[in-house]
Design a protein around this motif. Structure first.
Motif, mmCIF file in Angstrom:
data_model
loop_
_atom_site.group_PDB
_atom_site.id
_atom_site.type_symbol
_atom_site.label_atom_id
_atom_site.label_comp_id
_atom_site.label_asym_id
_atom_site.label_seq_id
_atom_site.Cartn_x
_atom_site.Cartn_y
_atom_site.Cartn_z
ATOM 1 N N ALA A 134 0.548 -1.475 0.278
ATOM 2 C CA ALA A 134 0.194 0.007 -0.168
ATOM 3 C C ALA A 134 0.733 1.109 -0.041
ATOM 4 O O ALA A 134 0.603 2.276 -0.553
ATOM 5 N N MET A 135 1.990 1.339 0.819
ATOM 6 C CA MET A 135 3.401 2.446 0.796
ATOM 7 C C MET A 135 2.878 2.433 -0.239
ATOM 8 O O MET A 135 3.716 3.924 -0.812
ATOM 9 N N GLN A 136 3.972 1.580 -0.855
ATOM 10 C CA GLN A 136 4.900 0.861 -2.367
ATOM 11 C C GLN A 136 3.909 2.254 -3.437
ATOM 12 O O GLN A 136 4.632 2.844 -4.472
ATOM 13 N N LYS A 137 2.672 1.961 -3.045
ATOM 14 C CA LYS A 137 1.473 2.491 -4.023
ATOM 15 C C LYS A 137 0.657 3.873 -3.522
ATOM 16 O O LYS A 137 0.919 4.294 -4.700
ATOM 17 N N SER A 138 1.275 4.376 -3.280
ATOM 18 C CA SER A 138 0.970 5.403 -2.267
ATOM 19 C C SER A 138 0.739 6.726 -3.211
ATOM 20 O O SER A 138 -0.105 7.706 -2.836
ATOM 21 N N GLY A 139 1.772 7.299 -3.744
ATOM 22 C CA GLY A 139 3.002 8.830 -4.540
ATOM 23 C C GLY A 139 2.435 9.142 -3.693
ATOM 24 O O GLY A 139 3.017 10.423 -4.179
ATOM 25 N N LEU A 140 2.307 9.320 -2.150
ATOM 26 C CA LEU A 140 2.818 9.820 -1.442
ATOM 27 C C LEU A 140 4.368 10.721 -1.584
ATOM 28 O O LEU A 140 4.888 10.310 -1.886
ATOM 29 N N THR A 141 4.165 12.563 -1.439
ATOM 30 C CA THR A 141 5.368 12.991 -1.583
ATOM 31 C C THR A 141 5.780 12.974 0.128
ATOM 32 O O THR A 141 4.200 14.150 0.517
ATOM 33 N N TRP A 142 6.330 13.347 0.841
ATOM 34 C CA TRP A 142 6.629 13.727 2.868
ATOM 35 C C TRP A 142 6.460 14.999 2.840
ATOM 36 O O TRP A 142 7.871 15.439 2.873
ATOM 37 N N ASN A 143 5.637 15.857 1.944
ATOM 38 C CA ASN A 143 5.616 17.432 2.981
ATOM 39 C C ASN A 143 4.787 17.811 4.413
ATOM 40 O O ASN A 143 4.209 16.790 4.619
ATOM 41 N N ALA A 144 4.784 18.952 4.280
ATOM 42 C CA ALA A 144 4.025 19.306 5.687
ATOM 43 C C ALA A 144 3.201 18.538 5.896
ATOM 44 O O ALA A 144 2.184 18.087 7.345
ATOM 45 N N ALA A 145 1.921 19.054 5.178
ATOM 46 C CA ALA A 145 0.188 18.923 4.990
ATOM 47 C C ALA A 145 0.744 17.169 4.734
ATOM 48 O O ALA A 145 -0.207 16.615 5.992
ATOM 49 N N THR A 146 0.997 16.170 4.476
ATOM 50 C CA THR A 146 1.000 14.511 4.118
ATOM 51 C C THR A 146 1.831 13.973 5.488
ATOM 52 O O THR A 146 0.776 12.937 5.902
ATOM 53 N N ILE A 147 2.420 15.113 5.457
ATOM 54 C CA ILE A 147 3.055 14.310 7.540
ATOM 55 C C ILE A 147 1.935 13.947 8.178
ATOM 56 O O ILE A 147 1.216 12.691 9.506
ATOM 57 N N ALA A 148 1.150 15.935 7.937
ATOM 58 C CA ALA A 148 0.645 15.251 9.175
ATOM 59 C C ALA A 148 -0.910 15.147 9.056
ATOM 60 O O ALA A 148 -1.215 14.297 10.186
#
Length: 122
Positions: free
Chosen positions: A69-83
């Motif tokens: 799931a994390m591998q497919k998430s496509g997220l980049t860890w910025n302030a908003a996504t971390i929060a």
């Protein structure tokens, strides 16, 4: 007034993104994360190292076995996504391996993000 708050919240991504964090308080709050996450470069634990996490693509730490799931998430860890993620990990990435209690207080989220910004990946 309430509509203005909701609009500001929507534009910022989270309440934490709208708050200023305190890195010193964030380091203290991060202690609950340290059981699984290191901030030392290259030192993975139950969770991946968070050294240099701000600005990094999700599931990109070498040597750490991420959930599909994390591998497919496509997220980049910025302030908003971390929060958002620390507030509700399984809602942001259904199927994530992270089972820690959520950090629901927006100020605590902002403080953790401020601390993580100080932790270099080098």
């Amino acid at each position: 007034m309430f509509r203005t708050f909701i609009l500001a919240l929507a534009l910022s991504g989270t309440a934490a993104a709208a708050q200023t964090g305190d890195p010193a308080k964030g380091k203290a709050t991060f202690a609950r994360c340290a059981a699984c996450h290191s901030v030392a470069p290259g030192k993975n634990g139950v969770g991946p190292t968070l050294a240099g996490v701000v600005g990094r693509k999700a599931a990109s730490v070498p040597g750490y076995r991420y959930s599909p799931a994390m591998q497919k998430s496509g997220l980049t860890w910025n302030a908003a996504t971390i929060a958002r993620f620390i507030a509700a990990p399984s809602k942001v990435v259904p199927g994530t391996k992270m089972m820690a209690p959520p950090v629901t207080n927006p100020q605590d989220q902002a403080n953790i993000v401020a601390y993580l910004k100080t932790v270099s990946g080098k």
